[in-house]
Design an enzyme around this catalytic site. Structure first.
Site, PDB file in Angstrom:
ATOM      1  N   LYS A 214       3.900 -14.050   5.683  1.00 11.00           N
ATOM      2  CA  LYS A 214       4.225 -14.962   4.580  1.00 11.00           C
ATOM      3  C   LYS A 214       5.752 -15.018   4.465  1.00 11.00           C
ATOM      4  CE  LYS A 214       2.624 -17.621   1.311  1.00 11.00           C
ATOM      5  NZ  LYS A 214       1.959 -18.878   1.652  1.00 11.00           N
TER       6      LYS A 214
ATOM      7  N   TYR B 148       0.818  -1.208   0.000  1.00 11.61           N
ATOM      8  CA  TYR B 148       0.000   0.000   0.000  1.00 11.61           C
ATOM      9  C   TYR B 148       0.858   1.267   0.000  1.00 11.61           C
ATOM     10  CZ  TYR B 148      -3.999  -3.005   0.939  1.00 11.61           C
ATOM     11  OH  TYR B 148      -4.964  -3.971   0.858  1.00 11.61           O
TER      12      TYR B 148
ATOM     13  N   ASP C  99      -5.615  -6.366   5.744  1.00 13.52           N
ATOM     14  CA  ASP C  99      -6.814  -5.871   5.055  1.00 13.52           C
ATOM     15  C   ASP C  99      -7.749  -7.053   4.762  1.00 13.52           C
ATOM     16  OD1 ASP C  99      -8.530  -4.224   3.732  1.00 13.52           O
ATOM     17  OD2 ASP C  99      -7.209  -3.755   2.054  1.00 13.52           O
TER      18      ASP C  99
END
Ligand code: NAP
Length: 480
Positions: free
Chosen positions: A174, A127, A231
């Protein structure tokens, strides 16, 4: 004395749910003076490409706190999100998204006592919004994560757990695939966790976290995660307790805070008096607590829980269309129930949240040594790797650098690998110094660009650096 708060009604259902929340908290006696401001679709239409006018920015600078309705963002085209702009302008680095099983809101998980908070990093990661079309057919988005950003969000997650008496924090990443970016969050979590010995700290891979949330959501109390993962995960957790109509959030920074529902502008139900104002009202409860209006927060939260439990005036997202109450009828019911408590639900105790101290310095990690050991040059080439590789090798003949390999979307394709990927016209070409162990200089890089640029179109050069003897770059799939 009244506390000043910036009020942004927003787009779509925004004015309806913000109006409802304001009516409720004013009826509860909260002494707030609102500064009404614009942001979002109407502002874009007036030709302001930021969607956030200067008056809105200076209002938040003055008040330090905002209650905001959802803002529309064109999907896949157009201007940047005004939401993201607001979060970044005020460095609102933490997005706190609590969900809790609610009385009178039946879900497949009812009775499991879901009560957890997703703490989402709010300004970094994908983002950061740094995107490029690198060839006419290949797009790139930079995933930027900093040591400073990771530390702030991790510390805030532990502080939040402390302030709410929660016993565990999971860090969902991740890091198995993105060892530098997501790995930085994991390593920071492991470094900071021992400072909070009373809280159980566990790392979990994000995909398993999504799976575990659906199978055994009650095992989680606080989940700290990166921006994009948070999100997505927080919409999932909203779904566990009844949907977006019930999910509040707080965007927190050192100098300002902004409270809003997790949901968007829901254009299909906008202007119809159908939207559920619970999420925005619970966001306003978080605002009241932040302002130190703890009694008012307690009264409003209890009235919402009582209204849901009584089940007489529920909006369509939970009651179904035939027996649904309007937004205003639900709001009236909550106001009527101010002073009443639910029979089986208790409002959680909250101690004030201690904001982690900020490190002022820009560079927070100092390397004792650093070396440039090679370079990745990104090339647009409408040809197969077995033609590109020899062309690059011959371009570099007689120079101080040589081609090590080419990869296509991360897989080595030259010298030929074990498989043949479905290549696109975007190659990462790795060059090393001809003399093993030599440091790469800027002159060598300029020569590299000049030689390769004479034959091929290049769009990006990335240095391969070592910090304190450790490689600061990853290998391609199949590279030795
Ligand atoms: P959305 O506005 O959250 O709506 C998704 C669906 O959720 C709605 O169609 C509606 O379902 C339901 N819903 C959401 N809020 C509800 C409420 N308060 N009461 C009852 N039902 C509610 O998501 P979207 O359609 O993906 O996004 C629409 C716009 O909002 C986009 O421009 C997006 O960029 C923006 N957005 C803004 C924010 C923000 O300002 N923070 C956040 C997310 C999205 P039904 O259709 O079943 O009624």
């Amino acid at each position: 004395m009244k506390k000043k708060v910036t009020l942004i009604p927003g787009d779509g259902i925004g004015p309806e749910v913000v109006g409802a929340a304001v009516r409720i908290i004013e009826a509860a006696g909260a002494q707030i003076e609102w500064e009404r401001c614009d942001a979002g679709a109407e502002v874009f239409k007036k030709g302001d490409p930021t969607g956030v006018p200067a008056e809105t920015v200076s209002s938040i600078q003055r008040t330090g706190a905002a209650l905001k309705g959802p803002l529309e963002t064109p999907v896949g085209y157009g201007e940047k999100s005004a939401n993201v702009t607001l979060r970044k302008l005020f460095e609102l680095y933490a997005n706190i998204r609590p969900v809790r099983e609610l009385p009178g809101v039946p879900t497949p998980f009812s009775g499991r006592n879901i009560d957890l908070v997703v703490v989402r990093e709010n300004v970094e990661d994908l983002y950061a919004g740094i995107e490029h079309m690198q060839t006419p057919g290949v797009a790139q988005c930079l995933k930027l994560m900093s040591d400073k950003g990771c530390e702030k969000i991790v510390r805030l997650a532990f502080e939040l757990a402390r302030s709410e008496g929660r016993k565990s924090v999971h860090c969902a990443t991740k890091a198995n695939i993105m060892k530098f970016t997501e790995g930085l969050l994991k390593r920071t979590f492991e470094r900071v966790a021992p400072e909070y010995p009373e809280i159980r700290a566990e790392h979990i891979i994000i995909d398993n976290c999504a799976h575990q949330l659906v199978r055994f959501p009650e095992q989680f109390e606080v989940i700290v995660t990166s921006n994009m993962n948070g999100d997505i995960l927080s919409d999932l957790t909203s779904g566990l307790v009844g949907g977006l109509g019930f999910a509040p959030s707080a965007n927190i920074g050192a100098g300002a805070v902004m409270f809003e529902a997790v949901h968007g502008s829901a254009p299909t139900i906008a202007g119809k008096n159908l939207a559920n104002p619970t999420a925005l009202t619970l966001s306003a409860v978080m605002l009241l607590r932040h302002l130190g209006l703890r009694e008012e927060a307690f009264v409003v939260e209890n009235a919402v829980l009582h209204t849901l439990e009584a089940g007489k005036a529920l909006t369509g997202d939970v009651a179904g269309e035939r027996i649904a109450a309007t937004t205003s009828a639900f709001t009236d019911a909550v106001i009527e129930n101010l002073g009443r408590n639910p029979t089986r639900w208790q409002v959680r105790e909250h101690k004030p949240l201690r904001m982690p101290p900020m490190r002022e310095s820009v560079a927070t990690v100092a390397a004792k040594s650093r070396r440039t050991v090679g370079a990745d040059l990104f090339i647009e080439a409408d040809m197969t790797a077995d033609r590109l590789g020899p062309s690059l090798e011959s371009a570099m003949e007689g120079s101080a650098m040589m081609l090590k390999m080419c990869s296509n979307r991360g897989v080595k394709v030259y010298p030929e690998g074990a498989t043949r990927p479905d290549c696109v016209d975007h190659y990462r070409c790795r060059f090393l110094p001809r003399t093993a162990g030599a440091e790469v200089t800027d002159e060598m890089l300029t020569d590299l660009i000049r030689r390769v640029g004479a034959r091929h179109r290049w769009m990006h050069l990335e240095k391969m650096q070592e910090f304190d003897g450790k490689a600061g770059y990853t290998k391609a799939q199949g590279e030795d």
